[in-house]
Scaffold this motif. Structure first.
Motif, short mmCIF file in Angstrom:
data_model
loop_
_atom_site.label_atom_id
_atom_site.label_comp_id
_atom_site.label_asym_id
_atom_site.label_seq_id
_atom_site.Cartn_x
_atom_site.Cartn_y
_atom_site.Cartn_z
N ASP A 21 13.86 6.68 2.32
CA ASP A 21 12.61 7.47 2.25
C ASP A 21 11.10 7.32 2.41
O ASP A 21 11.03 7.89 0.98
CB ASP A 21 13.13 8.70 1.70
CG ASP A 21 11.76 10.10 1.51
OD1 ASP A 21 10.99 10.03 3.09
OD2 ASP A 21 12.10 11.18 1.30
N THR A 22 10.31 6.79 3.29
CA THR A 22 9.61 6.00 2.94
C THR A 22 8.85 6.29 4.28
O THR A 22 9.21 7.26 5.55
CB THR A 22 9.07 4.80 3.16
OG1 THR A 22 9.86 4.11 4.92
CG2 THR A 22 10.01 4.27 2.19
N ALA A 23 7.39 6.54 4.64
CA ALA A 23 6.95 6.92 6.22
C ALA A 23 6.67 6.06 6.91
O ALA A 23 6.45 6.64 7.88
CB ALA A 23 4.74 6.43 5.13
N ILE A 24 7.62 5.25 6.61
CA ILE A 24 7.99 4.03 8.69
C ILE A 24 9.08 5.21 9.07
O ILE A 24 8.67 5.28 10.31
CB ILE A 24 8.81 3.15 7.63
CG1 ILE A 24 8.52 1.74 9.19
CG2 ILE A 24 10.65 3.61 7.53
CD1 ILE A 24 9.49 0.75 8.72
N TRP A 25 9.18 6.54 8.24
CA TRP A 25 10.18 7.12 9.79
C TRP A 25 9.15 8.14 10.50
O TRP A 25 9.62 8.60 11.63
CB TRP A 25 11.23 8.11 8.85
CG TRP A 25 12.50 7.14 8.58
CD1 TRP A 25 11.95 6.85 7.52
CD2 TRP A 25 13.31 6.79 9.03
NE1 TRP A 25 13.26 6.23 6.94
CE2 TRP A 25 14.15 5.88 8.39
CE3 TRP A 25 13.44 6.57 10.82
CZ2 TRP A 25 15.06 5.26 8.46
CZ3 TRP A 25 14.91 6.28 11.38
CH2 TRP A 25 15.19 5.28 9.81
N ARG A 50 23.25 10.55 1.76
CA ARG A 50 21.53 10.80 1.59
C ARG A 50 21.54 9.50 1.64
O ARG A 50 21.74 8.42 1.72
CB ARG A 50 21.48 11.02 0.62
CG ARG A 50 21.89 10.11 -0.93
CD ARG A 50 21.69 10.36 -2.69
NE ARG A 50 21.40 9.47 -3.79
CZ ARG A 50 20.65 7.97 -3.69
NH1 ARG A 50 20.34 8.38 -3.19
NH2 ARG A 50 21.59 7.55 -4.88
N PHE A 51 19.49 9.54 2.34
CA PHE A 51 18.94 8.00 1.85
C PHE A 51 18.41 8.18 0.34
O PHE A 51 18.27 8.94 -0.30
CB PHE A 51 17.71 8.46 2.62
CG PHE A 51 17.54 7.77 4.58
CD1 PHE A 51 19.12 7.63 4.67
CD2 PHE A 51 16.61 7.91 4.95
CE1 PHE A 51 19.27 7.74 6.05
CE2 PHE A 51 16.74 8.10 6.36
CZ PHE A 51 18.16 7.71 7.17
N ALA A 83 1.38 -1.58 -0.22
CA ALA A 83 0.17 0.27 0.09
C ALA A 83 0.52 1.10 -0.18
O ALA A 83 0.75 2.15 0.08
CB ALA A 83 -0.62 0.03 1.45
N SER A 84 1.83 1.52 0.57
CA SER A 84 2.89 2.50 0.43
C SER A 84 4.65 2.17 0.29
O SER A 84 4.92 0.54 0.69
CB SER A 84 2.29 2.73 1.54
OG SER A 84 2.73 2.10 3.47
N GLY A 85 5.25 3.06 0.71
CA GLY A 85 6.71 2.81 0.45
C GLY A 85 7.00 2.33 -0.71
O GLY A 85 7.19 1.71 -1.91
#
Length: 251
Positions: free
Chosen positions: A182-186, A216-217, A18-20
Motif C-alpha cells: 500500500d503505497t502511492a505508486i498505485w 491483504r497488501f 521521498a515516499s513509500g
C-alpha cells in the motif's frame, strides 16, 4: 543481538526516499540509531518533508543519470549500508508497449539500480550491506507488466552477481521481493484510480489483494522492517538471497 547495534553511528544510502518504502526505510533506520542518512529522490519537496533526527544529506536527482552519480560519489564518503529502492511501475503487454515505455521503465528500475549499486559498492570499500528492491513479479511472470517484470528480474540477477563480487570485500547484497504494498505508486495506475472512484481506496486495495493468500497488501513499514533485518548484522551470513514478502502470492 539487538538489531539496532548494527546501525549506531553508521551511514546509509537510500534511493527513492521521498515516499513509500524508501521513506519508511529512512524512518526505520533513524529509529535504530543510524548516524547519517544520504537520501536520494527526484522529489526534493518530499525529501525535505521527512522528519528525521539523525544527520541527513538530501540529494534531488534522477538515479538513471550517470552524471548525477558521478557528482555525488565524490562527496559521499564511506557508506556502510544501502537501500536501492527507486523505481517506477506501469503496465503494458508486450504487443501494446511502446519502446519509449520499455526504456522509461528500464532506465529507472535497472539502469538506476546499476548506477546506485556501483557507487554504493565503491564507497563501501571493505564491509557493508545492500538491499535492492525487487518484486514478486521479477520471480513470478505476470501478464501485462512486461517491462516492469523484466526490469525486476534483471535487478535480481544483478544483485546475485554483486553478492559474488562483493563477498571478498565483506559486502553483502540481498533482494527484497514484495508483492502488493500500500503505497502511492498505485495512484498513477488508471485501473486502480477507477476502482478508488467506484469503491474507495481501502476496498480497492482489498479487491486487488484478493488473489494473495494472506488477503491483504503489506504496509511500507512492514517491508522496511524486513529490509532492516537484511541490512543488519543479524543477517550477517545471508548474501545473494531473494526474500519474498508477498503474503504468499508467489506460491
Amino acid at each position: 543481538m539487538a538489531i539496532e547495534t548494527s546501525f549506531t553511528g553508521k551511514t546509509a544510502l537510500v534511493t527513492g526516499a521521498a515516499s513509500g518504502i524508501g521513506a519508511a526505510c529512512a524512518r526505520w533506520l533513524d529509529k535504530q540509531g543510524i548516524g547519517r542518512l544520504v537520501l536520494v529522490d527526484r522529489d526534493a519537496e518530499g525529501l525535505s518533508a521527512l522528519p528525521l533526527s539523525c544527520e541527513i544529506e538530501r540529494h534531488a536527482g534522477d538515479v538513471s543519470d550517470p552524471a548525477f552519480w558521478q557528482k555525488l560519489e565524490g562527496d559521499l564518503g564511506k557508506i556502510d549500508h544501502a537501500v536501492i529502492n527507486a523505481g517506477i511501475a506501469d503496465g503494458a503487454t508486450i504487443r501494446d508497449a511502446s519502446f519509449d515505455h520499455w526504456r522509461r521503465i528500464m532506465a529507472v528500475n535497472l539502469d538506476g539500480a546499476f548506477l546506485s549499486l556501483q557507487v554504493a559498492m565503491r564507497t563501501m570499500g571493505s564491509g557493508g550491506s545492500v538491499v535492492m528492491l525487487g518484486s514478486v513479479s521479477g520471480v513470478k511472470p505476470m501478464a501485462g507488466a512486461s517491462a516492469y517484470s523484466a526490469s525486476k528480474a534483471g535487478l535480481i540477477h544483478l544483485a546475485k552477481i554483486a553478492a559474488l563480487e562483493g563477498a571478498p570485500d565483506g559486502i553483502r547484497v540481498n533482494v527484497i521481493a514484495p508483492g502488493g504494498v500500500d503505497t502511492a505508486i498505485w495512484d498513477d495506475n488508471p485501473d486502480f484510480t477507477k476502482m478508488v472512484e467506484d469503491m474507495g481506496r481501502e476496498q480497492a486495495l482489498a479487491a486487488m489483494a484478493s488473489a494473495t493468500p494472506s488477503g491483504r497488501f503489506a504496509s511500507a513499514e512492514e517491508i522496511a522492517q524486513s529490509i532492516g533485518f537484511l541490512l543488519s548484522d543479524a543477517a550477517g551470513n545471508i548474501t545473494g538471497a531473494v526474500l519474498a514478502s508477498d503474503g504468499g502470492f508467489s506460491l
